[in-house]
Design a protein around this motif. Structure first.
Motif, PDB file in Angstrom:
ATOM      1  N   MET A  46       0.899  -1.147   0.060  1.00 27.71           N
ATOM      2  CA  MET A  46       0.028  -0.053   0.088  1.00 27.71           C
ATOM      3  C   MET A  46       0.869   1.284  -0.157  1.00 27.71           C
ATOM      4  O   MET A  46       0.730   2.051  -0.692  1.00 27.71           O
ATOM      5  CB  MET A  46      -0.955   0.107   1.252  1.00 27.71           C
ATOM      6  CG  MET A  46      -2.399  -0.570   1.025  1.00 27.71           C
ATOM      7  SD  MET A  46      -3.162   0.677  -0.092  1.00 27.71           S
ATOM      8  CE  MET A  46      -5.056  -0.066   0.564  1.00 27.71           C
ATOM      9  N   ILE A  50       1.296   4.064  -2.877  1.00 23.38           N
ATOM     10  CA  ILE A  50       0.778   5.563  -2.824  1.00 23.38           C
ATOM     11  C   ILE A  50       1.770   6.558  -3.098  1.00 23.38           C
ATOM     12  O   ILE A  50       1.349   7.667  -3.617  1.00 23.38           O
ATOM     13  CB  ILE A  50      -0.069   5.635  -1.237  1.00 23.38           C
ATOM     14  CG1 ILE A  50      -1.135   4.956  -0.996  1.00 23.38           C
ATOM     15  CG2 ILE A  50       0.105   6.919  -0.816  1.00 23.38           C
ATOM     16  CD1 ILE A  50      -1.608   4.765   0.379  1.00 23.38           C
TER      17      ILE A  50
ATOM     18  N   THR B 100      -9.705  -1.588  -3.322  1.00 28.75           N
ATOM     19  CA  THR B 100      -8.313  -1.706  -2.923  1.00 28.75           C
ATOM     20  C   THR B 100      -7.371  -0.367  -3.815  1.00 28.75           C
ATOM     21  O   THR B 100      -6.704   0.279  -3.376  1.00 28.75           O
ATOM     22  CB  THR B 100      -7.646  -2.884  -2.816  1.00 28.75           C
ATOM     23  OG1 THR B 100      -8.542  -3.828  -2.923  1.00 28.75           O
ATOM     24  CG2 THR B 100      -6.815  -2.793  -1.574  1.00 28.75           C
ATOM     25  N   SER B 101      -7.681  -0.430  -5.221  1.00 29.39           N
ATOM     26  CA  SER B 101      -6.977   0.388  -5.841  1.00 29.39           C
ATOM     27  C   SER B 101      -7.640   1.700  -5.938  1.00 29.39           C
ATOM     28  O   SER B 101      -6.666   2.729  -6.082  1.00 29.39           O
ATOM     29  CB  SER B 101      -6.678  -0.210  -7.401  1.00 29.39           C
ATOM     30  OG  SER B 101      -7.962  -0.928  -7.817  1.00 29.39           O
ATOM     31  N   GLY B 104      -8.197   2.681  -2.157  1.00 27.93           N
ATOM     32  CA  GLY B 104      -7.240   2.536  -1.176  1.00 27.93           C
ATOM     33  C   GLY B 104      -5.989   3.454  -1.899  1.00 27.93           C
ATOM     34  O   GLY B 104      -5.528   4.642  -1.275  1.00 27.93           O
ATOM     35  N   VAL B 105      -5.386   2.980  -3.236  1.00 24.91           N
ATOM     36  CA  VAL B 105      -4.254   3.476  -3.623  1.00 24.91           C
ATOM     37  C   VAL B 105      -4.504   5.145  -4.091  1.00 24.91           C
ATOM     38  O   VAL B 105      -3.891   5.926  -3.832  1.00 24.91           O
ATOM     39  CB  VAL B 105      -3.789   2.842  -4.789  1.00 24.91           C
ATOM     40  CG1 VAL B 105      -2.363   3.346  -5.348  1.00 24.91           C
ATOM     41  CG2 VAL B 105      -3.112   1.185  -4.145  1.00 24.91           C
TER      42      VAL B 105
END
Lengths: 284, 140
Positions: A46, A50, B100-101, B104-105
């Motif tokens: 993660m 990011i 998630t992508s 999340g990201v």
């Protein structure tokens, strides 16, 4: 070009999922097993993902359009509703059951055996079931990336729009659409001809007034001014909305001062300082 | 394995780079559930070719390299878990408008509150489900 770039990007995403361990369901379940033998690897995944995205958002904020000429995503949606929370809770529970989320579910399709195929089919089924419940969120229809900037109540600009956006513009009360982009700089699917057809289908007047960057000839300004003076709500687009704003500042009839003609577009990030003398000469 | 976190970080950087390219080149948010979901439920007719090409790359690249990489999915053989999990993931990500992508990201990296809240809830729900199944019920 567009498809190739998307293909390579999808491939890089898939390899990243593979390398990081996201396609290993035991690893994912180990990450979710906070009360057992917790595996922190996914925190690094993660975090690693990011980092480049933070940089990309900073670059995106300074650009009005993407490399391929698409409008950048609008500001992040606000509002945290029940759908967001309930959907995320259901998703998290399902994630734990099999250890796959949507990206990895696709990435394992080629080597995950029948179980992987079954998961993907069930996931697509769940997506179809959710369709009637999906919230519309904003005033703009899903998929529309229009970022409409009202310089006045009756004149708005935006980066490149799509033919599908014409219905939305009609719904928002616009009566005239001005295309300020020369066809040479846009993909064929958004050419003036295609856009004119889409506008006509909605009963919108469509004015083709192409402006090459920096080239605000008297003829261009006269055409823009005439379209604005024609009345009704006018919507103008170019690559970023900058040319449509400059043309407005130098051609819009009415009592606005030079200062206002520079300050209003500046609110949306359009810098017209370089045109101050010309605006003053034409409209001051 | 000792190096797991390093591979995690390297893979994460690749995922983030893919997301960055998708944003800067295509002007779109790289969310797996959104890209697939829009095609599956027929709600998004724009950019179909672009979406299909992205999904093709996402499926083909791991297919070609999974053998060389020695990748294992370790997927459960329990069909109830597979189908139940798939249904919940598909339904939930579309209801929440991201996974998630996307949330999340892409969401957290622009400090989107919706992305942050969604991520907290799906990790929390995943953790609770895992605790129930593995430790309370002993199913996993």
């Amino acid at each position: 070009m567009r498809a190739l770039s998307a293909f390579l990007t999808g491939g890089l995403f898939g390899l990243g999922l593979l390398v990081s361990g996201m396609t290993d369901t035991l690893k994912v379940q180990g990450w979710l097993d906070v009360f057992g033998d917790w595996d922190p690897t996914l925190a690094f995944v993660m975090g690693g993902a990011i980092l480049p995205m933070v940089l990309a958002w900073r670059i995106a904020a300074r650009r009005r359009v993407s490399v391929l000429g698409d409008a950048m995503p609008g500001p992040a949606r606000r509002g945290i509703g029940g759908d967001l929370v309930l959907g995320s809770v259901l998703f998290g529970a399902g994630w734990a059951l099999a250890g796959l989320c949507p990206g990895p579910a696709l990435a394992v399709l080629g080597f995950g055996g029948m179980g992987g195929v079954g998961f993907l089919v069930a996931m697509c089924g769940g997506m179809v079931l959710a369709k009637p419940l999906r919230s519309r969120g904003s005033a703009l229809p899903k998929g529309s990336q229009m970022d409409i900037r009202h310089l006045t109540p009756d004149y708005a600009v935006s980066p490149q729009i799509t033919p599908e956006d014409m219905a939305t513009l009609k719904g928002l009360g616009f009566t005239t659409v001005i295309d300020n982009r020369p066809d040479g700089e846009i993909p064929a699917e958004w050419s003036a001809e295609v856009m004119a057809e889409a506008a006509a289908a909605q009963g919108l007047a469509f004015v083709v007034n192409p402006i090459r960057p920096g080239d605000f000839s008297d003829a261009v300004l006269a055409a823009q001014g005439a379209a604005i003076a024609g009345g009704g709500k006018v919507f103008a687009y170019c690559a970023s909305g900058n040319r449509s704003s400059c043309a407005w500042a130098m051609s819009a009839p009415g009592p606005l001062s030079t200062e206002e003609r520079i300050a209003i577009p500046a609110r949306f990030g359009y810098n017209l300082e370089g045109l101050r003398a010309r605006i003053a000469a034409l409209r001051g | 394995m000792q190096a797991d976190w390093l591979w995690g970080l390297a893979g994460g950087l690749m995922i983030g780079t893919a997301g960055a390219l998708y944003l800067l080149i295509h002007g779109r948010i790289m969310g797996a559930s959104g890209i697939l979901g829009g095609l599956v439920d027929g709600t998004e007719r724009q950019n179909r070719l672009e979406r299909l090409a992205f999904l093709a790359g996402l499926v083909l690249a791991p297919l070609l390299l999974a053998g060389a990489w020695g990748a294992q999915t370790n997927l459960t053989g329990n069909w109830a878990l597979i189908l139940g999990g798939g249904l919940l993931v598909g339904f939930g990500t579309r209801l929440a408008n991201g996974c998630t992508s996307g949330h999340g990201v892409c969401g957290i990296s622009r400090l989107s509150w919706r992305g942050i809240v969604a991520t907290l809830f799906y990790i929390l729900a995943g953790g609770v489900t895992m605790a129930l199944l593995r430790h309370a019920l002993g199913w996993l």
